[in-house]
Scaffold this active site. Structure first.
Site, PDB file in Angstrom:
ATOM      1  N   LYS A   1      -0.438  -5.177   6.821  1.00 11.79           N
ATOM      2  CA  LYS A   1       0.682  -6.110   6.995  1.00 11.79           C
ATOM      3  C   LYS A   1       1.476  -5.811   8.265  1.00 11.79           C
ATOM      4  O   LYS A   1       2.114  -6.695   8.817  1.00 11.79           O
ATOM      5  CB  LYS A   1       1.562  -6.105   5.758  1.00 11.79           C
ATOM      6  CG  LYS A   1       0.828  -6.718   4.570  1.00 11.79           C
ATOM      7  CD  LYS A   1       1.705  -6.992   3.385  1.00 11.79           C
ATOM      8  CE  LYS A   1       0.947  -7.763   2.316  1.00 11.79           C
ATOM      9  NZ  LYS A   1      -0.155  -6.971   1.712  1.00 11.79           N
TER      10      LYS A   1
HETATM   11  C1  PLP Z   1      -1.310  -7.534   1.143  1.00 11.99           C
HETATM   12  C2  PLP Z   1      -2.530  -6.679   1.026  1.00 11.99           C
HETATM   13  C3  PLP Z   1      -3.791  -7.227   0.700  1.00 11.99           C
HETATM   14  C4  PLP Z   1      -3.990  -8.694   0.388  1.00 11.99           C
HETATM   15  O1  PLP Z   1      -3.872  -9.502   1.528  1.00 11.99           O
HETATM   16  P1  PLP Z   1      -3.615 -11.087   1.376  1.00 11.99           P
HETATM   17  O2  PLP Z   1      -3.379 -11.577   2.748  1.00 11.99           O
HETATM   18  O3  PLP Z   1      -2.396 -11.206   0.494  1.00 11.99           O
HETATM   19  O4  PLP Z   1      -4.819 -11.672   0.728  1.00 11.99           O
HETATM   20  C5  PLP Z   1      -4.894  -6.379   0.656  1.00 11.99           C
HETATM   21  N1  PLP Z   1      -4.763  -5.052   0.886  1.00 11.99           N
HETATM   22  C6  PLP Z   1      -3.559  -4.486   1.187  1.00 11.99           C
HETATM   23  C7  PLP Z   1      -3.486  -3.015   1.400  1.00 11.99           C
HETATM   24  C8  PLP Z   1      -2.406  -5.271   1.275  1.00 11.99           C
HETATM   25  O5  PLP Z   1      -1.212  -4.700   1.569  1.00 11.99           O
END
Ligand code: PLP
Length: 487
Positions: A108
Protein backbone atom coordinates in the site's frame (compact mmCIF):
# COMPACT_ATOMS: atom_id res chain seq x y z
CA UNK A 1 -11.82 13.02 -18.07
CA UNK A 2 -13.46 10.88 -15.40
CA UNK A 3 -16.92 9.35 -15.37
CA UNK A 4 -18.80 7.40 -12.70
CA UNK A 5 -19.41 3.65 -12.88
CA UNK A 6 -23.06 4.46 -12.17
CA UNK A 7 -23.41 7.45 -14.48
CA UNK A 8 -21.45 7.97 -17.72
CA UNK A 9 -23.03 11.43 -17.98
CA UNK A 10 -20.74 13.15 -15.51
CA UNK A 11 -17.42 14.43 -16.75
CA UNK A 12 -14.91 15.67 -14.23
CA UNK A 13 -11.21 16.36 -14.08
CA UNK A 14 -8.57 14.20 -12.41
CA UNK A 15 -8.13 16.55 -9.45
CA UNK A 16 -11.88 16.56 -8.81
CA UNK A 17 -12.03 12.75 -8.96
CA UNK A 18 -9.07 12.44 -6.60
CA UNK A 19 -10.55 14.91 -4.12
CA UNK A 20 -14.01 13.37 -4.08
CA UNK A 21 -12.98 9.73 -3.89
CA UNK A 22 -16.51 8.51 -4.43
CA UNK A 23 -19.05 9.88 -6.95
CA UNK A 24 -22.21 11.49 -5.58
CA UNK A 25 -24.28 8.66 -7.11
CA UNK A 26 -22.32 6.14 -5.03
CA UNK A 27 -20.30 4.98 -8.03
CA UNK A 28 -16.54 4.97 -8.48
CA UNK A 29 -14.62 7.24 -10.80
CA UNK A 30 -13.01 5.70 -13.87
CA UNK A 31 -11.08 7.20 -16.73
CA UNK A 32 -13.34 7.66 -19.76
CA UNK A 33 -10.55 6.47 -22.07
CA UNK A 34 -7.44 4.31 -21.81
CA UNK A 35 -4.46 5.09 -24.02
CA UNK A 36 -2.80 2.14 -25.77
CA UNK A 37 0.92 1.97 -25.09
CA UNK A 38 1.73 -1.14 -27.13
CA UNK A 39 3.66 0.82 -29.77
CA UNK A 40 5.58 2.73 -27.10
CA UNK A 41 6.52 -0.32 -25.03
CA UNK A 42 10.07 -0.57 -26.32
CA UNK A 43 10.71 3.05 -25.37
CA UNK A 44 8.91 2.83 -22.01
CA UNK A 45 10.83 -0.15 -20.69
CA UNK A 46 14.05 1.84 -20.99
CA UNK A 47 12.83 4.36 -18.41
CA UNK A 48 13.70 4.22 -14.74
CA UNK A 49 10.87 3.71 -12.25
CA UNK A 50 10.20 7.38 -11.52
CA UNK A 51 10.27 8.32 -15.21
CA UNK A 52 7.86 5.51 -16.04
CA UNK A 53 5.54 6.60 -13.22
CA UNK A 54 5.56 10.14 -14.64
CA UNK A 55 4.77 8.91 -18.18
CA UNK A 56 1.82 6.85 -16.98
CA UNK A 57 0.39 9.42 -14.57
CA UNK A 58 0.75 12.15 -17.18
CA UNK A 59 -1.64 10.22 -19.42
CA UNK A 60 -4.36 10.27 -16.76
CA UNK A 61 -3.88 13.42 -14.67
CA UNK A 62 -5.37 15.77 -17.25
CA UNK A 63 -5.33 18.90 -15.11
CA UNK A 64 -1.85 18.42 -13.63
CA UNK A 65 1.23 19.94 -15.22
CA UNK A 66 3.93 17.45 -16.13
CA UNK A 67 6.36 19.35 -13.89
CA UNK A 68 4.00 18.94 -10.95
CA UNK A 69 3.84 15.20 -11.55
CA UNK A 70 7.62 14.95 -11.80
CA UNK A 71 7.96 16.76 -8.44
CA UNK A 72 5.34 14.65 -6.71
CA UNK A 73 6.79 11.34 -7.89
CA UNK A 74 10.31 12.36 -6.97
CA UNK A 75 9.40 13.63 -3.51
CA UNK A 76 7.44 10.49 -2.68
CA UNK A 77 9.70 7.76 -4.07
CA UNK A 78 12.95 9.40 -2.97
CA UNK A 79 11.79 8.56 0.56
CA UNK A 80 12.04 4.83 -0.12
CA UNK A 81 15.14 3.05 1.14
CA UNK A 82 15.80 1.59 -2.29
CA UNK A 83 15.63 2.86 -5.86
CA UNK A 84 13.68 1.56 -7.75
CA UNK A 85 11.20 1.26 -4.86
CA UNK A 86 10.65 -2.48 -5.46
CA UNK A 87 12.54 -5.68 -6.28
CA UNK A 88 11.91 -8.44 -8.77
CA UNK A 89 13.36 -11.71 -7.50
CA UNK A 90 13.71 -14.94 -9.37
CA UNK A 91 12.53 -17.97 -7.43
CA UNK A 92 13.38 -20.90 -9.71
CA UNK A 93 11.00 -20.70 -12.66
CA UNK A 94 8.93 -17.81 -11.29
CA UNK A 95 9.38 -14.16 -10.43
CA UNK A 96 8.37 -12.49 -7.18
CA UNK A 97 7.53 -8.81 -7.48
CA UNK A 98 8.32 -7.49 -4.00
CA UNK A 99 6.37 -4.34 -3.31
CA UNK A 100 7.09 -4.02 0.40
CA UNK A 101 10.05 -1.66 0.63
CA UNK A 102 8.10 1.40 1.78
CA UNK A 103 7.85 2.69 5.34
CA UNK A 104 5.17 0.23 6.45
CA UNK A 105 6.43 -2.89 4.66
CA UNK A 106 3.32 -3.54 2.57
CA UNK A 107 2.44 -2.75 -1.03
CA UNK A 108 0.00 0.00 0.00
CA UNK A 109 3.00 2.30 0.43
CA UNK A 110 3.52 2.23 -3.35
CA UNK A 111 0.40 4.36 -3.76
CA UNK A 112 -0.24 5.83 -0.31
CA UNK A 113 3.15 7.50 -0.19
CA UNK A 114 2.19 9.47 -3.30
CA UNK A 115 -1.56 10.00 -2.88
CA UNK A 116 -1.26 12.70 -0.16
CA UNK A 117 0.70 14.91 -2.57
CA UNK A 118 -1.95 14.38 -5.23
CA UNK A 119 -4.63 15.27 -2.67
CA UNK A 120 -2.94 18.44 -1.55
CA UNK A 121 -2.31 19.54 -5.15
CA UNK A 122 -5.94 18.79 -5.94
CA UNK A 123 -7.14 21.02 -3.07
CA UNK A 124 -5.17 23.81 -4.69
CA UNK A 125 -6.45 23.10 -8.20
CA UNK A 126 -10.07 22.98 -7.09
CA UNK A 127 -9.69 26.18 -5.03
CA UNK A 128 -10.88 24.46 -1.87
CA UNK A 129 -10.59 26.89 1.03
CA UNK A 130 -10.70 24.23 3.75
CA UNK A 131 -7.98 21.79 4.69
CA UNK A 132 -8.63 18.07 4.40
CA UNK A 133 -9.22 15.65 7.24
CA UNK A 134 -8.79 12.00 6.37
CA UNK A 135 -10.43 9.35 8.54
CA UNK A 136 -9.39 5.76 8.11
CA UNK A 137 -10.79 2.66 9.77
CA UNK A 138 -8.06 0.08 9.44
CA UNK A 139 -7.42 -3.56 10.10
CA UNK A 140 -3.72 -2.74 9.96
CA UNK A 141 -2.00 -1.93 6.69
CA UNK A 142 -4.01 1.01 5.38
CA UNK A 143 -3.79 2.94 8.66
CA UNK A 144 -0.03 3.00 8.99
CA UNK A 145 0.53 3.58 5.26
CA UNK A 146 -1.95 6.49 5.25
CA UNK A 147 -0.50 8.11 8.39
CA UNK A 148 3.02 7.66 7.08
CA UNK A 149 2.12 9.24 3.73
CA UNK A 150 0.21 12.17 5.24
CA UNK A 151 2.64 13.03 8.02
CA UNK A 152 4.01 16.54 7.46
CA UNK A 153 2.01 17.21 4.30
CA UNK A 154 0.53 20.65 4.32
CA UNK A 155 -3.24 21.07 4.48
CA UNK A 156 -3.84 17.39 5.30
CA UNK A 157 -4.61 15.76 8.63
CA UNK A 158 -5.31 12.10 9.26
CA UNK A 159 -6.81 9.97 12.02
CA UNK A 160 -6.64 6.18 11.93
CA UNK A 161 -8.98 4.06 14.04
CA UNK A 162 -8.07 0.45 14.65
CA UNK A 163 -9.93 -2.25 16.60
CA UNK A 164 -8.56 -2.75 20.12
CA UNK A 165 -7.89 -6.43 19.65
CA UNK A 166 -7.63 -6.60 15.92
CA UNK A 167 -4.19 -5.59 14.70
CA UNK A 168 -0.78 -7.19 15.10
CA UNK A 169 1.74 -5.73 17.55
CA UNK A 170 3.92 -4.54 14.66
CA UNK A 171 1.02 -2.89 12.88
CA UNK A 172 0.03 -1.08 16.09
CA UNK A 173 3.54 0.19 16.72
CA UNK A 174 3.83 1.25 13.08
CA UNK A 175 0.78 3.46 13.50
CA UNK A 176 2.08 4.89 16.77
CA UNK A 177 5.40 5.64 15.14
CA UNK A 178 3.59 7.75 12.52
CA UNK A 179 1.86 10.03 15.04
CA UNK A 180 2.75 13.67 14.43
CA UNK A 181 1.26 17.16 14.54
CA UNK A 182 -1.08 16.29 11.71
CA UNK A 183 -1.58 12.53 12.19
CA UNK A 184 -2.87 10.41 15.05
CA UNK A 185 -4.48 7.08 15.85
CA UNK A 186 -6.88 5.61 18.38
CA UNK A 187 -7.81 2.10 19.30
CA UNK A 188 -11.54 1.62 19.38
CA UNK A 189 -13.19 -0.98 21.59
CA UNK A 190 -14.69 -3.64 19.35
CA UNK A 191 -13.74 -5.47 16.17
CA UNK A 192 -12.85 -4.11 12.72
CA UNK A 193 -16.46 -4.08 11.53
CA UNK A 194 -17.48 -1.94 14.53
CA UNK A 195 -14.66 0.44 13.72
CA UNK A 196 -15.49 0.61 10.03
CA UNK A 197 -19.20 1.09 10.68
CA UNK A 198 -18.50 3.90 13.13
CA UNK A 199 -16.33 5.71 10.58
CA UNK A 200 -18.92 5.24 7.84
CA UNK A 201 -21.54 6.67 10.20
CA UNK A 202 -19.39 9.77 10.65
CA UNK A 203 -19.08 10.18 6.87
CA UNK A 204 -22.88 10.15 6.61
CA UNK A 205 -23.38 12.54 9.55
CA UNK A 206 -24.36 15.95 8.12
CA UNK A 207 -24.06 17.79 11.45
CA UNK A 208 -20.61 16.40 12.00
CA UNK A 209 -19.53 17.49 8.53
CA UNK A 210 -21.02 20.92 9.07
CA UNK A 211 -19.17 21.33 12.37
CA UNK A 212 -15.93 20.25 10.73
CA UNK A 213 -16.44 22.70 7.91
CA UNK A 214 -16.87 25.49 10.45
CA UNK A 215 -13.52 24.47 11.88
CA UNK A 216 -12.05 24.63 8.37
CA UNK A 217 -12.00 21.00 7.23
CA UNK A 218 -13.52 18.85 4.55
CA UNK A 219 -13.67 15.11 5.08
CA UNK A 220 -12.07 12.44 2.92
CA UNK A 221 -11.01 8.82 3.11
CA UNK A 222 -7.85 7.02 2.10
CA UNK A 223 -9.20 3.64 1.10
CA UNK A 224 -8.54 2.02 -2.22
CA UNK A 225 -11.56 3.37 -4.05
CA UNK A 226 -9.56 6.54 -4.76
CA UNK A 227 -8.63 6.52 -8.46
CA UNK A 228 -5.26 8.09 -7.63
CA UNK A 229 -4.18 4.91 -5.86
CA UNK A 230 -5.04 2.72 -8.84
CA UNK A 231 -3.12 4.85 -11.34
CA UNK A 232 0.03 4.52 -9.25
CA UNK A 233 -0.39 0.76 -9.16
CA UNK A 234 -0.43 0.40 -12.96
CA UNK A 235 3.22 1.49 -13.03
CA UNK A 236 4.80 -1.57 -11.44
CA UNK A 237 3.13 -3.96 -13.86
CA UNK A 238 4.73 -2.18 -16.81
CA UNK A 239 8.00 -1.89 -14.92
CA UNK A 240 8.29 -5.57 -13.93
CA UNK A 241 7.45 -6.63 -17.49
CA UNK A 242 10.25 -4.38 -18.75
CA UNK A 243 12.69 -5.92 -16.30
CA UNK A 244 12.00 -9.39 -17.72
CA UNK A 245 12.60 -8.10 -21.24
CA UNK A 246 15.80 -6.34 -20.21
CA UNK A 247 17.23 -9.43 -18.51
CA UNK A 248 16.25 -11.49 -21.59
CA UNK A 249 13.87 -13.78 -19.75
CA UNK A 250 11.25 -12.87 -22.36
CA UNK A 251 11.20 -11.08 -25.71
CA UNK A 252 9.30 -7.85 -26.14
CA UNK A 253 5.72 -8.89 -26.92
CA UNK A 254 5.82 -12.24 -25.08
CA UNK A 255 2.94 -12.61 -22.68
CA UNK A 256 3.32 -13.02 -18.91
CA UNK A 257 0.84 -13.91 -16.16
CA UNK A 258 0.41 -11.85 -13.02
CA UNK A 259 -0.72 -13.52 -9.80
CA UNK A 260 -2.19 -11.09 -7.27
CA UNK A 261 -3.27 -11.71 -3.65
CA UNK A 262 -6.59 -9.90 -3.59
CA UNK A 263 -8.93 -8.31 -1.08
CA UNK A 264 -10.55 -5.10 -2.23
CA UNK A 265 -9.60 -5.95 -5.84
CA UNK A 266 -7.57 -2.77 -6.33
CA UNK A 267 -4.17 -4.24 -7.03
CA UNK A 268 -5.32 -6.80 -9.59
CA UNK A 269 -7.57 -4.22 -11.25
CA UNK A 270 -4.48 -2.11 -11.90
CA UNK A 271 -2.96 -5.16 -13.64
CA UNK A 272 -6.11 -5.47 -15.73
CA UNK A 273 -5.84 -1.79 -16.70
CA UNK A 274 -2.18 -2.38 -17.66
CA UNK A 275 -3.30 -5.20 -19.95
CA UNK A 276 -5.99 -2.99 -21.41
CA UNK A 277 -3.29 -0.39 -22.13
CA UNK A 278 -1.35 -2.84 -24.26
CA UNK A 279 0.91 -4.66 -21.78
CA UNK A 280 1.33 -8.23 -23.10
CA UNK A 281 -0.48 -10.20 -20.38
CA UNK A 282 -1.91 -13.66 -20.82
CA UNK A 283 -3.90 -14.24 -17.63
CA UNK A 284 -4.52 -12.46 -14.37
CA UNK A 285 -4.72 -14.87 -11.48
CA UNK A 286 -6.85 -13.66 -8.60
CA UNK A 287 -5.78 -15.29 -5.32
CA UNK A 288 -8.02 -15.34 -2.24
CA UNK A 289 -7.80 -16.74 1.27
CA UNK A 290 -10.69 -18.55 2.94
CA UNK A 291 -12.84 -15.46 2.39
CA UNK A 292 -13.20 -16.65 -1.19
CA UNK A 293 -15.97 -14.41 -2.43
CA UNK A 294 -13.94 -13.43 -5.52
CA UNK A 295 -13.00 -17.03 -6.38
CA UNK A 296 -16.66 -17.97 -6.30
CA UNK A 297 -17.60 -14.98 -8.42
CA UNK A 298 -15.11 -15.75 -11.19
CA UNK A 299 -16.02 -19.42 -11.18
CA UNK A 300 -19.82 -19.07 -11.05
CA UNK A 301 -20.81 -15.52 -12.01
CA UNK A 302 -22.56 -15.13 -8.66
CA UNK A 303 -21.20 -12.65 -6.12
CA UNK A 304 -22.62 -13.34 -2.70
CA UNK A 305 -21.74 -11.88 0.69
CA UNK A 306 -24.30 -14.11 2.42
CA UNK A 307 -21.58 -16.17 4.03
CA UNK A 308 -19.46 -16.36 7.13
CA UNK A 309 -16.62 -13.87 7.50
CA UNK A 310 -13.33 -15.46 8.62
CA UNK A 311 -10.38 -13.82 10.34
CA UNK A 312 -7.33 -15.24 8.63
CA UNK A 313 -3.53 -15.16 8.82
CA UNK A 314 -3.64 -12.93 5.71
CA UNK A 315 -5.85 -10.26 7.34
CA UNK A 316 -5.45 -7.60 4.64
CA UNK A 317 -7.41 -9.88 2.32
CA UNK A 318 -10.23 -10.51 4.79
CA UNK A 319 -12.86 -8.67 2.80
CA UNK A 320 -16.32 -9.62 1.60
CA UNK A 321 -17.19 -6.48 -0.35
CA UNK A 322 -14.42 -6.03 -2.90
CA UNK A 323 -15.21 -2.43 -3.82
CA UNK A 324 -13.06 -2.20 -6.92
CA UNK A 325 -14.87 -5.08 -8.62
CA UNK A 326 -17.44 -2.43 -9.55
CA UNK A 327 -14.86 -0.86 -11.85
CA UNK A 328 -14.26 -4.17 -13.61
CA UNK A 329 -18.01 -4.68 -14.03
CA UNK A 330 -18.27 -1.27 -15.61
CA UNK A 331 -15.36 -1.99 -17.91
CA UNK A 332 -16.79 -5.25 -19.24
CA UNK A 333 -20.40 -4.06 -19.51
CA UNK A 334 -19.89 -0.38 -20.44
CA UNK A 335 -23.33 -0.01 -18.91
CA UNK A 336 -23.69 2.25 -15.87
CA UNK A 337 -27.39 1.40 -15.47
CA UNK A 338 -26.57 -2.29 -15.23
CA UNK A 339 -23.73 -1.69 -12.77
CA UNK A 340 -26.07 0.38 -10.64
CA UNK A 341 -28.59 -2.44 -10.65
CA UNK A 342 -26.01 -5.07 -9.73
CA UNK A 343 -24.70 -2.92 -6.87
CA UNK A 344 -28.23 -2.33 -5.64
CA UNK A 345 -28.82 -6.09 -5.68
CA UNK A 346 -25.67 -6.53 -3.62
CA UNK A 347 -26.85 -3.94 -1.11
CA UNK A 348 -30.44 -5.14 -0.85
CA UNK A 349 -30.14 -8.89 -1.38
CA UNK A 350 -26.53 -9.50 -0.44
CA UNK A 351 -25.75 -10.88 -3.90
CA UNK A 352 -25.77 -10.25 -7.63
CA UNK A 353 -25.49 -12.51 -10.65
CA UNK A 354 -23.67 -11.70 -13.86
CA UNK A 355 -25.42 -13.13 -16.89
CA UNK A 356 -23.68 -15.80 -18.95
CA UNK A 357 -22.88 -13.64 -21.99
CA UNK A 358 -21.10 -11.09 -19.82
CA UNK A 359 -19.14 -13.77 -17.99
CA UNK A 360 -17.34 -14.35 -21.31
CA UNK A 361 -15.77 -10.94 -20.81
CA UNK A 362 -13.99 -12.19 -17.69
CA UNK A 363 -11.82 -14.69 -19.52
CA UNK A 364 -8.64 -12.76 -18.69
CA UNK A 365 -9.08 -13.94 -15.11
CA UNK A 366 -8.46 -17.20 -13.29
CA UNK A 367 -9.31 -17.40 -9.60
CA UNK A 368 -8.25 -19.73 -6.79
CA UNK A 369 -8.38 -19.75 -3.02
CA UNK A 370 -6.27 -21.29 -0.29
CA UNK A 371 -7.26 -22.50 3.16
CA UNK A 372 -5.22 -21.48 6.21
CA UNK A 373 -3.47 -24.88 6.31
CA UNK A 374 -2.60 -24.66 2.62
CA UNK A 375 -1.19 -21.16 3.10
CA UNK A 376 1.04 -22.30 5.97
CA UNK A 377 2.15 -25.32 3.92
CA UNK A 378 3.13 -23.07 0.99
CA UNK A 379 5.27 -20.86 3.27
CA UNK A 380 6.98 -23.97 4.66
CA UNK A 381 7.54 -25.63 1.29
CA UNK A 382 8.79 -22.55 -0.57
CA UNK A 383 11.26 -21.80 2.23
CA UNK A 384 12.52 -25.39 2.34
CA UNK A 385 12.64 -26.07 -1.39
CA UNK A 386 13.44 -22.66 -2.84
CA UNK A 387 14.89 -20.81 0.14
CA UNK A 388 12.46 -17.92 -0.22
CA UNK A 389 10.42 -16.62 2.71
CA UNK A 390 6.87 -15.62 1.79
CA UNK A 391 4.49 -13.62 3.97
CA UNK A 392 1.00 -15.16 4.30
CA UNK A 393 -0.58 -12.86 1.66
CA UNK A 394 2.11 -13.57 -0.92
CA UNK A 395 1.89 -17.27 -0.03
CA UNK A 396 -1.78 -17.30 -1.01
CA UNK A 397 -0.74 -15.97 -4.43
CA UNK A 398 2.07 -18.48 -4.78
CA UNK A 399 -0.30 -21.35 -3.99
CA UNK A 400 -2.83 -20.00 -6.49
CA UNK A 401 -0.16 -20.04 -9.19
CA UNK A 402 0.49 -23.73 -8.51
CA UNK A 403 -3.22 -24.46 -9.00
CA UNK A 404 -3.24 -22.43 -12.19
CA UNK A 405 -0.25 -24.25 -13.64
CA UNK A 406 -1.72 -27.62 -12.73
CA UNK A 407 -4.99 -26.67 -14.44
CA UNK A 408 -3.65 -25.03 -17.60
CA UNK A 409 -0.04 -26.14 -18.15
CA UNK A 410 0.57 -22.55 -19.31
CA UNK A 411 4.20 -22.04 -20.38
CA UNK A 412 4.23 -18.22 -20.05
CA UNK A 413 6.46 -16.59 -17.43
CA UNK A 414 4.73 -15.82 -14.16
CA UNK A 415 5.08 -12.81 -11.91
CA UNK A 416 3.72 -13.32 -8.39
CA UNK A 417 2.99 -10.08 -6.57
CA UNK A 418 4.48 -10.18 -3.04
CA UNK A 419 2.48 -7.63 -1.07
CA UNK A 420 4.00 -7.70 2.42
CA UNK A 421 7.25 -8.42 4.20
CA UNK A 422 7.26 -11.68 6.18
CA UNK A 423 8.42 -9.70 9.24
CA UNK A 424 5.11 -7.92 9.34
CA UNK A 425 3.32 -11.21 10.00
CA UNK A 426 5.97 -12.95 12.05
CA UNK A 427 3.65 -15.07 14.20
CA UNK A 428 2.02 -16.84 11.24
CA UNK A 429 5.32 -17.22 9.39
CA UNK A 430 7.09 -18.73 12.43
CA UNK A 431 4.29 -21.19 12.96
CA UNK A 432 4.41 -22.14 9.26
CA UNK A 433 8.10 -22.94 9.73
CA UNK A 434 7.30 -25.03 12.83
CA UNK A 435 9.19 -22.58 15.00
CA UNK A 436 7.86 -21.65 18.42
CA UNK A 437 6.77 -18.13 19.03
CA UNK A 438 8.18 -16.63 22.25
CA UNK A 439 6.67 -13.82 24.31
CA UNK A 440 9.30 -11.42 23.00
CA UNK A 441 8.57 -9.89 19.64
CA UNK A 442 12.12 -8.74 19.01
CA UNK A 443 13.46 -12.24 19.65
CA UNK A 444 10.92 -13.69 17.25
CA UNK A 445 11.85 -11.23 14.56
CA UNK A 446 15.56 -11.82 15.06
CA UNK A 447 14.96 -15.52 14.73
CA UNK A 448 13.03 -14.97 11.51
CA UNK A 449 15.80 -12.76 10.12
CA UNK A 450 18.31 -15.46 10.96
CA UNK A 451 16.21 -18.08 9.17
CA UNK A 452 15.98 -15.69 6.23
CA UNK A 453 19.76 -15.20 6.31
CA UNK A 454 19.60 -11.42 6.48
CA UNK A 455 19.63 -8.50 8.89
CA UNK A 456 16.33 -7.44 10.40
CA UNK A 457 15.14 -4.46 8.27
CA UNK A 458 15.93 -1.08 9.79
CA UNK A 459 12.32 0.09 9.72
CA UNK A 460 11.33 -2.89 11.88
CA UNK A 461 13.97 -1.99 14.46
CA UNK A 462 12.75 1.59 14.56
CA UNK A 463 9.18 0.50 14.98
CA UNK A 464 10.09 -1.88 17.79
CA UNK A 465 11.64 1.01 19.68
CA UNK A 466 8.26 2.73 19.64
CA UNK A 467 6.94 2.77 23.22
CA UNK A 468 3.87 4.97 22.80
CA UNK A 469 0.34 3.90 23.56
CA UNK A 470 -2.78 4.54 21.56
CA UNK A 471 -5.64 5.95 23.58
CA UNK A 472 -8.45 3.43 23.82
CA UNK A 473 -11.85 4.97 23.16
CA UNK A 474 -15.43 3.91 22.54
CA UNK A 475 -17.22 4.49 19.26
CA UNK A 476 -19.31 7.20 20.92
CA UNK A 477 -16.14 9.11 21.84
CA UNK A 478 -14.69 9.23 18.32
CA UNK A 479 -16.27 12.58 17.41
CA UNK A 480 -14.98 14.48 20.42
CA UNK A 481 -11.47 13.12 19.89
CA UNK A 482 -11.54 14.18 16.25
CA UNK A 483 -12.59 17.70 17.29
CA UNK A 484 -9.86 17.80 19.94
CA UNK A 485 -7.32 16.76 17.37
CA UNK A 486 -8.23 19.37 14.74
CA UNK A 487 -8.58 22.22 17.23
C1 PLP B 1 -4.34 -4.52 0.96
C2 PLP B 1 -3.52 -5.76 0.82
C3 PLP B 1 -3.86 -6.78 -0.09
C4 PLP B 1 -5.10 -6.72 -0.96
O1 PLP B 1 -5.00 -5.76 -1.97
P1 PLP B 1 -6.33 -5.23 -2.72
O2 PLP B 1 -5.87 -4.13 -3.59
O3 PLP B 1 -7.24 -4.76 -1.61
O4 PLP B 1 -6.91 -6.38 -3.46
C5 PLP B 1 -3.02 -7.88 -0.20
N1 PLP B 1 -1.92 -8.00 0.57
C6 PLP B 1 -1.57 -7.05 1.48
C7 PLP B 1 -0.36 -7.26 2.32
C8 PLP B 1 -2.34 -5.90 1.64
O5 PLP B 1 -1.99 -4.95 2.55
Amino acid sequence: MYISTRNEGINISASEAILNGLAADGGLFVSATFPNLRERLEELIKLDYQQLAVEILDLFLNDFEREEIVDIIKTAYDKFEIDPPLKLKRVEAHYLLELFYGKTLAFKDMALSVLPYLLSKSLEKQNVAEDMLILAATSGDTGSAALSGIKSIERLKAVAFFPSGGVSEIQKRQMLAEKSDNTTCYQVFGNFDDCQTAVKTLFADKDFKQQLQEKGYILSSANSINIGRLLLQIVYYFYSYGELVKNKTIKLGDKVNFVVPSGNFGNILAAYYAKKMGLPVNHLICASNQNKVLTDFFNTGKYSIKREFYKSISPSMDILIASNLERLLFDITKDAELVKKLMLDLKDKGEFILEESLRQELKDFYAYNLTEEQTLAVINKVKKEKNYLLDPHSAVAYGALEYYLAETGDKSKNIVVATASPYKFSAAVLSALDENETDNLLNDLEKLAQINQEELPKVIREVLAEQGQAKAITREEMKEHIFDFVD
